[in-house]
Write a protein that holds these residues in place. Structure first.
Motif, PDB file in Angstrom:
ATOM      1  N   ALA A   6     -42.043  33.139  41.682  1.00 55.49           N
ATOM      2  CA  ALA A   6     -42.929  32.939  40.546  1.00 55.49           C
ATOM      3  C   ALA A   6     -43.773  34.179  40.327  1.00 55.49           C
ATOM      4  CB  ALA A   6     -43.823  31.732  40.780  1.00 55.49           C
ATOM      5  N   ALA A   7     -44.316  34.727  41.434  1.00 56.66           N
ATOM      6  CA  ALA A   7     -45.204  35.875  41.320  1.00 56.66           C
ATOM      7  C   ALA A   7     -44.462  37.066  40.720  1.00 56.66           C
ATOM      8  CB  ALA A   7     -45.779  36.241  42.682  1.00 56.66           C
ATOM      9  N   SER A   8     -43.226  37.306  41.210  1.00 62.82           N
ATOM     10  CA  SER A   8     -42.529  38.491  40.732  1.00 62.82           C
ATOM     11  C   SER A   8     -42.086  38.294  39.290  1.00 62.82           C
ATOM     12  CB  SER A   8     -41.345  38.809  41.633  1.00 62.82           C
ATOM     13  OG  SER A   8     -40.485  37.705  41.667  1.00 62.82           O
ATOM     14  N   ALA A   9     -41.679  37.074  38.987  1.00 57.81           N
ATOM     15  CA  ALA A   9     -41.259  36.814  37.615  1.00 57.81           C
ATOM     16  C   ALA A   9     -42.418  37.068  36.668  1.00 57.81           C
ATOM     17  CB  ALA A   9     -40.778  35.374  37.473  1.00 57.81           C
ATOM     18  N   GLN A 253     -36.069  26.084  47.374  1.00 60.44           N
ATOM     19  CA  GLN A 253     -35.930  27.392  48.013  1.00 60.44           C
ATOM     20  C   GLN A 253     -37.247  27.844  48.626  1.00 60.44           C
ATOM     21  OE1 GLN A 253     -34.278  29.736  44.885  1.00 60.44           O
ATOM     22  NE2 GLN A 253     -32.194  29.037  45.306  1.00 60.44           N
ATOM     23  N   VAL A 254     -38.317  27.686  47.865  1.00 62.93           N
ATOM     24  CA  VAL A 254     -39.629  28.078  48.381  1.00 62.93           C
ATOM     25  C   VAL A 254     -40.047  27.152  49.517  1.00 62.93           C
ATOM     26  CG1 VAL A 254     -42.034  28.391  47.807  1.00 62.93           C
ATOM     27  CG2 VAL A 254     -40.288  28.940  46.134  1.00 62.93           C
ATOM     28  N   LEU A 255     -39.877  25.858  49.290  1.00 62.16           N
ATOM     29  CA  LEU A 255     -40.300  24.873  50.277  1.00 62.16           C
ATOM     30  C   LEU A 255     -39.631  25.119  51.624  1.00 62.16           C
ATOM     31  CD1 LEU A 255     -41.615  22.160  51.065  1.00 62.16           C
ATOM     32  CD2 LEU A 255     -39.561  21.039  50.228  1.00 62.16           C
ATOM     33  N   ILE A 256     -38.324  25.356  51.593  1.00 59.62           N
ATOM     34  CA  ILE A 256     -37.601  25.505  52.851  1.00 59.62           C
ATOM     35  C   ILE A 256     -38.024  26.783  53.569  1.00 59.62           C
ATOM     36  CG2 ILE A 256     -35.290  25.974  53.777  1.00 59.62           C
ATOM     37  CD1 ILE A 256     -34.311  23.749  51.864  1.00 59.62           C
ATOM     38  N   LEU A 257     -38.244  27.843  52.804  1.00 57.53           N
ATOM     39  CA  LEU A 257     -38.702  29.084  53.434  1.00 57.53           C
ATOM     40  C   LEU A 257     -40.067  28.878  54.099  1.00 57.53           C
ATOM     41  CD1 LEU A 257     -38.299  32.114  53.952  1.00 57.53           C
ATOM     42  CD2 LEU A 257     -39.493  32.555  51.808  1.00 57.53           C
ATOM     43  N   VAL A 258     -40.973  28.227  53.378  1.00 59.75           N
ATOM     44  CA  VAL A 258     -42.322  28.016  53.920  1.00 59.75           C
ATOM     45  C   VAL A 258     -42.270  27.105  55.150  1.00 59.75           C
ATOM     46  CG1 VAL A 258     -44.534  26.942  53.448  1.00 59.75           C
ATOM     47  CG2 VAL A 258     -43.522  28.456  51.772  1.00 59.75           C
ATOM     48  N   LEU A 308     -40.761  42.038  68.136  1.00 57.78           N
ATOM     49  CA  LEU A 308     -39.367  41.616  67.960  1.00 57.78           C
ATOM     50  C   LEU A 308     -39.294  40.356  67.101  1.00 57.78           C
ATOM     51  CD1 LEU A 308     -37.985  42.215  71.567  1.00 57.78           C
ATOM     52  CD2 LEU A 308     -37.397  43.483  69.490  1.00 57.78           C
ATOM     53  N   LEU A 309     -40.207  39.439  67.362  1.00 55.03           N
ATOM     54  CA  LEU A 309     -40.245  38.195  66.599  1.00 55.03           C
ATOM     55  C   LEU A 309     -40.503  38.471  65.124  1.00 55.03           C
ATOM     56  CD1 LEU A 309     -40.431  35.108  66.454  1.00 55.03           C
ATOM     57  CD2 LEU A 309     -42.830  35.290  67.077  1.00 55.03           C
ATOM     58  N   LEU A 310     -41.459  39.375  64.869  1.00 57.79           N
ATOM     59  CA  LEU A 310     -41.794  39.710  63.491  1.00 57.79           C
ATOM     60  C   LEU A 310     -40.596  40.348  62.784  1.00 57.79           C
ATOM     61  CD1 LEU A 310     -44.025  39.763  61.381  1.00 57.79           C
ATOM     62  CD2 LEU A 310     -44.570  42.059  62.124  1.00 57.79           C
ATOM     63  N   LEU A 311     -39.903  41.253  63.495  1.00 56.04           N
ATOM     64  CA  LEU A 311     -38.718  41.885  62.911  1.00 56.04           C
ATOM     65  C   LEU A 311     -37.687  40.830  62.540  1.00 56.04           C
ATOM     66  CD1 LEU A 311     -38.232  45.068  65.140  1.00 56.04           C
ATOM     67  CD2 LEU A 311     -38.964  44.932  62.743  1.00 56.04           C
ATOM     68  N   PHE A 312     -37.479  39.888  63.446  1.00 59.93           N
ATOM     69  CA  PHE A 312     -36.521  38.817  63.172  1.00 59.93           C
ATOM     70  C   PHE A 312     -36.917  38.044  61.916  1.00 59.93           C
ATOM     71  CE2 PHE A 312     -35.634  34.250  63.629  1.00 59.93           C
ATOM     72  CZ  PHE A 312     -34.257  34.277  63.568  1.00 59.93           C
ATOM     73  N   LEU A 313     -38.211  37.685  61.829  1.00 62.01           N
ATOM     74  CA  LEU A 313     -38.667  36.906  60.674  1.00 62.01           C
ATOM     75  C   LEU A 313     -38.518  37.699  59.378  1.00 62.01           C
ATOM     76  CD1 LEU A 313     -41.842  35.214  62.177  1.00 62.01           C
ATOM     77  CD2 LEU A 313     -39.676  34.132  61.598  1.00 62.01           C
ATOM     78  N   LEU A 314     -38.799  39.014  59.455  1.00 61.73           N
ATOM     79  CA  LEU A 314     -38.654  39.862  58.272  1.00 61.73           C
ATOM     80  C   LEU A 314     -37.211  39.864  57.800  1.00 61.73           C
ATOM     81  CD1 LEU A 314     -40.851  43.005  59.039  1.00 61.73           C
ATOM     82  CD2 LEU A 314     -41.096  41.421  57.130  1.00 61.73           C
ATOM     83  N   VAL A 315     -36.278  40.050  58.749  1.00 60.62           N
ATOM     84  CA  VAL A 315     -34.864  40.113  58.394  1.00 60.62           C
ATOM     85  C   VAL A 315     -34.413  38.788  57.793  1.00 60.62           C
ATOM     86  CG1 VAL A 315     -32.526  40.287  59.333  1.00 60.62           C
ATOM     87  CG2 VAL A 315     -34.289  41.908  60.062  1.00 60.62           C
ATOM     88  N   ALA A 319     -33.252  38.336  53.950  1.00 61.26           N
ATOM     89  CA  ALA A 319     -31.896  37.879  53.654  1.00 61.26           C
ATOM     90  C   ALA A 319     -31.943  36.600  52.830  1.00 61.26           C
ATOM     91  CB  ALA A 319     -31.129  37.636  54.961  1.00 61.26           C
ATOM     92  N   TYR A 320     -32.857  35.710  53.181  1.00 65.02           N
ATOM     93  CA  TYR A 320     -32.967  34.438  52.476  1.00 65.02           C
ATOM     94  C   TYR A 320     -33.355  34.662  51.013  1.00 65.02           C
ATOM     95  CZ  TYR A 320     -34.491  29.682  51.441  1.00 65.02           C
ATOM     96  OH  TYR A 320     -34.653  28.444  50.880  1.00 65.02           O
ATOM     97  N   LEU A 321     -34.362  35.521  50.803  1.00 69.96           N
ATOM     98  CA  LEU A 321     -34.809  35.767  49.434  1.00 69.96           C
ATOM     99  C   LEU A 321     -33.708  36.413  48.611  1.00 69.96           C
ATOM    100  CD1 LEU A 321     -38.470  36.981  50.000  1.00 69.96           C
ATOM    101  CD2 LEU A 321     -37.685  34.795  49.091  1.00 69.96           C
ATOM    102  N   LEU A 322     -32.986  37.346  49.246  1.00 64.80           N
ATOM    103  CA  LEU A 322     -31.890  38.034  48.564  1.00 64.80           C
ATOM    104  C   LEU A 322     -30.817  37.031  48.162  1.00 64.80           C
ATOM    105  CD1 LEU A 322     -31.961  41.121  48.272  1.00 64.80           C
ATOM    106  CD2 LEU A 322     -30.086  41.213  49.928  1.00 64.80           C
ATOM    107  N   LEU A 323     -30.418  36.203  49.113  1.00 61.75           N
ATOM    108  CA  LEU A 323     -29.355  35.224  48.862  1.00 61.75           C
ATOM    109  C   LEU A 323     -29.764  34.238  47.776  1.00 61.75           C
ATOM    110  CD1 LEU A 323     -28.009  34.259  52.378  1.00 61.75           C
ATOM    111  CD2 LEU A 323     -26.722  35.218  50.463  1.00 61.75           C
ATOM    112  N   THR A 324     -30.985  33.705  47.884  1.00 65.39           N
ATOM    113  CA  THR A 324     -31.386  32.675  46.931  1.00 65.39           C
ATOM    114  C   THR A 324     -31.598  33.283  45.546  1.00 65.39           C
ATOM    115  OG1 THR A 324     -33.644  32.939  47.667  1.00 65.39           O
ATOM    116  CG2 THR A 324     -32.423  31.083  48.564  1.00 65.39           C
ATOM    117  N   SER A 325     -32.102  34.511  45.454  1.00 65.12           N
ATOM    118  CA  SER A 325     -32.326  35.074  44.117  1.00 65.12           C
ATOM    119  C   SER A 325     -30.977  35.403  43.479  1.00 65.12           C
ATOM    120  CB  SER A 325     -33.207  36.314  44.189  1.00 65.12           C
ATOM    121  OG  SER A 325     -32.521  37.357  44.807  1.00 65.12           O
ATOM    122  N   ARG A 326     -30.006  35.847  44.280  1.00 60.36           N
ATOM    123  CA  ARG A 326     -28.682  36.105  43.723  1.00 60.36           C
ATOM    124  C   ARG A 326     -28.071  34.795  43.243  1.00 60.36           C
ATOM    125  NH1 ARG A 326     -25.233  39.171  47.655  1.00 60.36           N
ATOM    126  NH2 ARG A 326     -26.736  40.775  47.158  1.00 60.36           N
TER     127      ARG A 326
END
Lengths: 333, 279
Positions: A6-9, A253-258, A308-315, A319-326
């Motif tokens: 929503a924010a980016s749109a 999509q948002v709900l599941i990510l959160v 390491l945990l943060l890196l994992f969450l970032l990845v 990936a999730y945002l990329l997949l869902t926006s595509r």
């Protein structure tokens, strides 16, 4: 929890639009400077606080992960000797005890999170859809369903601790004394059962949030869609599959990510349920890192694990945002 | 059109089971808080053998519950007020202005939501201790330090939600106010804020609940005088005895203000979520 999408749109839409408050006023120079500076001034408190409490600590955390930081250096952590990637090597050396325990905890957390998020979503969706039409007692039921979400974590979880007690808990009383499902009373807060105990508490606490969001999403689906579908002879099941679920796509999509991020990072629930050291079967990563840092006093390794945990969450999030926006783009076409 | 019977029956069964799942712990909390100690120490009983309000009297003397309560109120209240005010300014800037770095700001704010709390527990502890040593401002162990920490926890969520909410307030309204001679802040407080009250209430409720329920930082960053309820409740378990009836009574007392507030304001929360999260 509002949405990235929503924010980016919105910002995209707004770049096209002319900045109206500026346009409405004259091009007087002083006024213009004030107006250019104003957004930054408005953001300043938020920025300063985010810096102080989130970003600077994060940078310090990263620095700490490269140091040999034990309790001897905690008073003056800057003087702790550099250790390069040692903390990371220890953390990911899965053949040694520290790395093996971390990997185990990571896998437990992934499994736990998937199960918990899945169940929360399922229960929340079912409840929201069942309560889409009005019926007698709907308002009362909705208020009741929000109680687990509203209760303070420690008060709610401590009640579950009481219910899971071996000798005087409700769970054993029901399963053993009343239903005779078990040969003898089980332990729920130690051993293998604690995974399920944690899952039950997490779902109990988490599903109302899914319910709340999906209910809000359902309100935005125009009723005419259902009327038209009913006229065309679509049954309830088809309406659910063809109208309700597709319309909830963006919300889900948002709900599941959160839900994923909250559950994955949850510290409060396991900490109140099990204390400083969780049983192996329910050793969630947040408590594991806390334990590695504050119980065994090895802050350097604890920091490396956090990074390491943060890196994992970032990845995962990226990936999730990329997949869902595509997915959404192709769905729109 | 009336839904078919099969739907009605599956709904009845599902909602009944779910109500049971939701309510059993609440029943346990309420009924156990009215039981004598002997009753909660033995086998669980659905029906109490005798009712007593003794636990509700004893909770205040077993641990200094009143002090913890006041601490929690101050910390959560101050964190809520500050976080809402700061979020209103930030969200207004993002919603109404174009400026360089806007995207960076929203993305940064957004991503702080994914940081595990454990990541900055120790660094923050070190920063607070160092600030204390350098300036004499006691952040560590004080309510101020906890307020500062908590208000940033709810800040990202509050900012996103308010951006969405402010975007739904028609721009013409505050532009008209600007034309009529209001300054930007005048337009914010006279037009945008009143129109976005449901969103602001929702954000405030969320901020208060976050602060009221936080355990990790409360257990590391408080001392005897600044302890909050989250930590204080552990005082009812001693080496000799666990006062389960008092724990349940105290849990109930601690929960009533937030649950009541939440249920009273939940219609705003749903409205806020609709405008903010769901578009």
């Amino acid at each position: 929890m509002t949405t990235t999408t929503a924010a980016s749109a919105d910002s995209g839409e707004r770049t096209v639009r002319k900045d109206s408050p500026g346009a409405a006023r004259g091009p007087r120079r002083a006024g213009r400077i004030r107006r250019i500076g104003l957004p930054y001034l408005l953001l300043l408190p938020a920025l300063l606080l985010e810096l102080l409490v989130h970003l600077v600590p994060m940078v310090i955390g990263i620095v700490m992960s490269f140091k040999e930081l034990t309790q001897f250096y905690i008073r003056d952590w800057g003087t702790a000797p550099w250790s390069g990637f040692d903390n990371y090597k220890i953390s990911v050396d899965f053949s040694a005890p520290v790395g093996e325990a971390l990997l185990h905890s990571f896998l437990v957390t992934v499994g736990f999170t998937l199960l918990s998020v899945g169940l929360c979503w399922l229960i929340g969706t079912a409840a929201a859809i069942y309560m889409q039409d009005t019926f007698r007692g709907r308002g009362l039921l909705r208020a009741l369903f929000l109680v687990p979400y509203a209760l303070p974590v420690y008060a709610a979880v401590i009640t579950w601790v009481f219910m899971f007690q071996h000798d005087n808990g409700l769970v054993n009383h029901v399963l053993h004394d009343q239903l005779h499902l078990t040969d003898k009373p089980s332990f729920w807060l130690i051993g293998d059962n604690s995974f399920y105990a944690l899952l039950v508490v997490s779902v109990w606490k988490g599903w109302p949030f899914a319910f709340l969001i999906i209910m809000a999403g359902l309100q935005n689906i125009p009723g005419e869609l259902y009327e038209a579908a009913a006229l065309d002879g679509a049954g309830l099941w088809q309406q659910l599959r063809r109208i309700t679920l597709p319309s909830l796509r963006a919300v889900n999509q948002v709900l599941i990510l959160v839900l994923f991020l909250w559950t994955f990072n949850d510290f409060n629930t396991p900490f109140v349920l099990f204390g400083r050291t969780a049983p192996e079967s329910a050793d969630l990563i947040s408590v594991h890192i806390y334990q590695a840092s504050f119980v065994t006093w090895n802050f350097g390794t604890g920091s490396a694990m956090s990074v390491l945990l943060l890196l994992f969450l970032l990845v995962v999030t990226g990936a999730y945002l990329l997949l869902t926006s595509r997915g959404r783009k192709t769905a729109d076409v | 059109m009336a839904p078919p019977n099969s739907f009605l029956w599956s709904r009845r069964i599902f909602l009944t089971l779910l109500t049971g799942f939701v309510l059993v712990p609440v029943y346990v909390m309420v009924s156990s808080s009215l039981k004598p100690l002997a009753d909660v120490s033995g086998k669980f009983r659905w029906i109490p053998s005798g009712l007593t309000i003794r636990p509700y009297i004893d909770i205040w003397s077993t641990v200094p519950l009143a002090r913890y309560f006041v601490n929690s109120l101050i910390v959560a209240g101050a964190a809520t007020v500050c976080s809402v005010v700061i979020a209103v300014f930030a969200a207004y800037a993002v919603s109404r202005y174009e400026f360089r770095g806007k995207r960076t700001f929203t993305v940064t704010v957004l991503s702080t939501q994914m940081f595990p709390g454990i990541l900055f527990l120790l660094p923050l502890f070190l920063i607070y201790v160092n600030i204390g040593n350098a300036t004499g401002i006691a952040l560590f162990g004080s309510r101020g330090g906890l307020i500062l920490t908590y208000l940033t926890f709810s800040l990202p969520f509050s900012i996103w939600m308010l951006i969405g909410y402010f975007d739904s307030v028609p721009r013409d309204l505050d532009e008209a106010a600007l034309v009529d001679g209001c300054g930007p802040l005048g337009a914010l407080f006279r037009v945008v804020v009143p129109a976005a009250i449901p969103g602001i209430v929702a954000v405030a409720v969320y901020a208060f609940m976050t602060a009221w329920g936080e355990v990790l930082f409360a257990s590391v960053m408080t001392n005897d005088t600044t302890r909050t309820l989250a930590v204080g409740l552990q005082g009812y378990s001693t080496l000799n005895n666990v006062y389960w009836n008092q724990i349940m009574a105290a849990s109930l007392v601690v929960s009533v203000p937030v649950v009541a507030g939440f249920l009273l304001l939940q219609r705003y929360l749903v409205a806020g979520l609709t405008a903010g999260a769901v578009k």
